[in-house]
Motif scaffolding. Structure first.
Motif, PDB file in Angstrom:
ATOM      1  N   VAL A  72       0.800  -1.220  -0.075  1.00 34.27           N
ATOM      2  CA  VAL A  72      -0.040   0.022  -0.020  1.00 34.27           C
ATOM      3  C   VAL A  72       0.744   1.154  -0.065  1.00 34.27           C
ATOM      4  O   VAL A  72       0.651   2.321  -0.875  1.00 34.27           O
ATOM      5  CB  VAL A  72      -0.836   0.167   1.319  1.00 34.27           C
ATOM      6  N   ARG A  73       1.904   1.129   0.804  1.00 33.69           N
ATOM      7  CA  ARG A  73       3.103   2.465   0.682  1.00 33.69           C
ATOM      8  C   ARG A  73       3.415   2.632  -0.555  1.00 33.69           C
ATOM      9  O   ARG A  73       3.622   3.857  -0.841  1.00 33.69           O
ATOM     10  CB  ARG A  73       3.776   2.110   2.064  1.00 33.69           C
ATOM     11  N   ALA A  74       4.115   1.658  -1.236  1.00 39.24           N
ATOM     12  CA  ALA A  74       4.700   1.949  -2.132  1.00 39.24           C
ATOM     13  C   ALA A  74       3.727   2.232  -3.369  1.00 39.24           C
ATOM     14  O   ALA A  74       4.157   2.989  -4.366  1.00 39.24           O
ATOM     15  CB  ALA A  74       5.364   0.263  -2.806  1.00 39.24           C
ATOM     16  N   THR A  75       2.429   1.768  -3.513  1.00 36.22           N
ATOM     17  CA  THR A  75       1.496   2.180  -4.436  1.00 36.22           C
ATOM     18  C   THR A  75       1.228   3.627  -4.091  1.00 36.22           C
ATOM     19  O   THR A  75       1.172   4.446  -5.020  1.00 36.22           O
ATOM     20  CB  THR A  75       0.195   1.358  -4.177  1.00 36.22           C
ATOM     21  N   TRP A  76       1.126   4.278  -2.878  1.00 37.59           N
ATOM     22  CA  TRP A  76       0.671   5.507  -2.759  1.00 37.59           C
ATOM     23  C   TRP A  76       2.198   6.393  -3.153  1.00 37.59           C
ATOM     24  O   TRP A  76       1.647   7.290  -3.798  1.00 37.59           O
ATOM     25  CB  TRP A  76       0.640   5.743  -1.029  1.00 37.59           C
ATOM     26  N   LEU A  77       3.276   6.000  -2.925  1.00 36.41           N
ATOM     27  CA  LEU A  77       4.337   6.802  -3.336  1.00 36.41           C
ATOM     28  C   LEU A  77       4.278   6.749  -4.961  1.00 36.41           C
ATOM     29  O   LEU A  77       4.788   7.960  -5.349  1.00 36.41           O
ATOM     30  CB  LEU A  77       5.669   6.056  -2.760  1.00 36.41           C
ATOM     31  N   GLY A  78       4.023   5.587  -5.619  1.00 41.20           N
ATOM     32  CA  GLY A  78       4.172   5.671  -6.824  1.00 41.20           C
ATOM     33  C   GLY A  78       3.037   6.599  -7.479  1.00 41.20           C
ATOM     34  O   GLY A  78       3.337   7.228  -8.378  1.00 41.20           O
ATOM     35  N   ALA A  79       2.058   6.620  -7.003  1.00 43.24           N
ATOM     36  CA  ALA A  79       0.809   7.194  -7.482  1.00 43.24           C
ATOM     37  C   ALA A  79       1.370   8.992  -7.299  1.00 43.24           C
ATOM     38  O   ALA A  79       0.769   9.645  -8.212  1.00 43.24           O
ATOM     39  CB  ALA A  79      -0.482   7.105  -6.705  1.00 43.24           C
ATOM     40  N   ALA A  80       1.722   9.220  -6.030  1.00 43.75           N
ATOM     41  CA  ALA A  80       2.132  10.722  -5.827  1.00 43.75           C
ATOM     42  C   ALA A  80       3.145  10.953  -6.942  1.00 43.75           C
ATOM     43  O   ALA A  80       2.892  12.170  -7.535  1.00 43.75           O
ATOM     44  CB  ALA A  80       2.733  10.659  -4.641  1.00 43.75           C
ATOM     45  N   TRP A  81       3.991  10.223  -7.268  1.00 39.33           N
ATOM     46  CA  TRP A  81       5.061  10.639  -8.206  1.00 39.33           C
ATOM     47  C   TRP A  81       4.645  10.799  -9.650  1.00 39.33           C
ATOM     48  O   TRP A  81       4.822  11.579 -10.291  1.00 39.33           O
ATOM     49  CB  TRP A  81       6.130   9.456  -8.183  1.00 39.33           C
ATOM     50  N   ILE A  82       3.728   9.930  -9.871  1.00 40.33           N
ATOM     51  CA  ILE A  82       3.096   9.588 -11.402  1.00 40.33           C
ATOM     52  C   ILE A  82       2.254  11.029 -11.290  1.00 40.33           C
ATOM     53  O   ILE A  82       2.311  11.852 -12.541  1.00 40.33           O
ATOM     54  CB  ILE A  82       2.226   8.788 -11.557  1.00 40.33           C
ATOM     55  N   GLY A  83       1.448  11.509 -10.420  1.00 41.48           N
ATOM     56  CA  GLY A  83       0.515  12.677 -10.505  1.00 41.48           C
ATOM     57  C   GLY A  83       1.609  13.955 -10.411  1.00 41.48           C
ATOM     58  O   GLY A  83       1.207  14.760 -11.349  1.00 41.48           O
ATOM     59  N   VAL A  84       2.531  13.945  -9.805  1.00 43.24           N
ATOM     60  CA  VAL A  84       3.385  15.208  -9.865  1.00 43.24           C
ATOM     61  C   VAL A  84       4.192  15.192 -10.990  1.00 43.24           C
ATOM     62  O   VAL A  84       4.042  16.382 -11.811  1.00 43.24           O
ATOM     63  CB  VAL A  84       4.663  14.956  -8.957  1.00 43.24           C
ATOM     64  N   ASN A  85       4.567  14.167 -11.916  1.00 41.82           N
ATOM     65  CA  ASN A  85       5.261  14.408 -13.019  1.00 41.82           C
ATOM     66  C   ASN A  85       4.170  14.530 -14.296  1.00 41.82           C
ATOM     67  O   ASN A  85       4.503  15.317 -15.299  1.00 41.82           O
ATOM     68  CB  ASN A  85       5.880  12.889 -13.395  1.00 41.82           C
ATOM     69  N   LEU A  86       3.029  14.013 -14.076  1.00 43.34           N
ATOM     70  CA  LEU A  86       2.084  14.413 -15.041  1.00 43.34           C
ATOM     71  C   LEU A  86       1.522  15.796 -15.193  1.00 43.34           C
ATOM     72  O   LEU A  86       1.631  16.653 -16.155  1.00 43.34           O
ATOM     73  CB  LEU A  86       0.652  13.337 -14.827  1.00 43.34           C
ATOM     74  N   LEU A  87       1.540  16.533 -13.911  1.00 45.69           N
ATOM     75  CA  LEU A  87       1.458  17.871 -13.840  1.00 45.69           C
ATOM     76  C   LEU A  87       2.402  18.776 -14.186  1.00 45.69           C
ATOM     77  O   LEU A  87       2.301  19.742 -14.988  1.00 45.69           O
ATOM     78  CB  LEU A  87       0.950  18.318 -12.264  1.00 45.69           C
ATOM     79  N   ALA A  88       3.582  18.396 -13.906  1.00 45.76           N
ATOM     80  CA  ALA A  88       4.939  19.253 -14.282  1.00 45.76           C
ATOM     81  C   ALA A  88       4.828  19.059 -15.874  1.00 45.76           C
ATOM     82  O   ALA A  88       5.384  20.074 -16.594  1.00 45.76           O
ATOM     83  CB  ALA A  88       6.112  18.671 -13.728  1.00 45.76           C
ATOM     84  N   GLY A  89       4.952  17.729 -16.389  1.00 45.12           N
ATOM     85  CA  GLY A  89       4.917  17.580 -17.731  1.00 45.12           C
ATOM     86  C   GLY A  89       3.646  18.486 -18.619  1.00 45.12           C
ATOM     87  O   GLY A  89       4.436  19.092 -19.599  1.00 45.12           O
TER      88      GLY A  89
END
Length: 203
Positions: A145-162
């Motif tokens: 669960v923790r790894a999934t939340w970290l991955g989801a947060a990173w994906i969200g940040v990168n999509l917004l930055a991109g």
């Protein structure tokens, strides 16, 4: 060691007379991995995920990547060891290239920079050092669960930055950043367990 080599090559390429060709000759071009022949074949296609980490789109691009690499790399090295850091960096570079290739295998736009490989170290760093705690969800263990939340947060940040950078006319290898980060999440704990097992005193 990795950072020093990257800085040396990147700076040399930046000030070389034919520096404009460096991204095309040493960068990762998805179409080349798909078998498309190009005029810029100075480096074998299978090697370009690594050579791409040595070429950057300017000194600011280089500086930002090296800050992430040095900070997360030194922190993770205390837990994983230098050998695992190198392995993680190389695997991250190839995972980043594969992630960039998958959405558009015919693209001739070169990907350059160490951000994909550095994202693998950042993923390991996030998993090993973040203070956030997670709880199990039914049969799903807390670690997953923790790894999934970290991955989801990173994906969200990168999509917004991109998206933000694209509005300014700047291309960002979002898929590569995500691919590298996921590899860091997946490999950090197995590497840590293996290292601890090796260091454990014999019975």
């Amino acid at each position: 060691m990795i950072a020093a080599l990257t800085v040396l090559v990147s700076v040399a390429a930046e000030f070389a007379p034919d520096w404009v060709d460096a991204p095309m000759r040493a960068g990762f071009i998805p179409a080349r991995l798909s078998g498309v022949e190009t005029d810029y074949a100075a480096v074998p296609a299978w090697l370009t995920p690594l050579t791409a980490t040595l070429v950057h789109g300017g000194l600011l691009h280089l500086l930002s990547n090296m800050l992430i690499l040095v900070f997360t790399g030194r922190a993770c090295e205390t837990w994983l060891g230098a050998r695992n850091i190198l392995i993680l960096y190389v695997v991250g570079a190839y995972a980043a290239a594969l992630s960039q290739w998958l959405p558009d295998p015919d693209s001739v736009v070169p990907m350059v920079g160490a951000s994909g490989a550095a994202s693998a170290l950042f993923g390991a760093y996030a998993l090993l050092f973040s203070q956030a705690r997670a709880v199990a969800i039914g049969p799903i263990p807390a670690a997953f669960v923790r790894a999934t939340w970290l991955g989801a947060a990173w994906i969200g940040v990168n999509l917004l930055a991109g998206y933000a950078f694209r509005l300014e006319g700047i291309a960002v290898a979002v898929a590569a950043h995500i691919g590298g980060f996921v590899v860091g999440l997946l490999l950090a704990r197995p590497m840590l367990r293996r290292r601890r097992k090796r260091q454990a005193p014999a019975a």
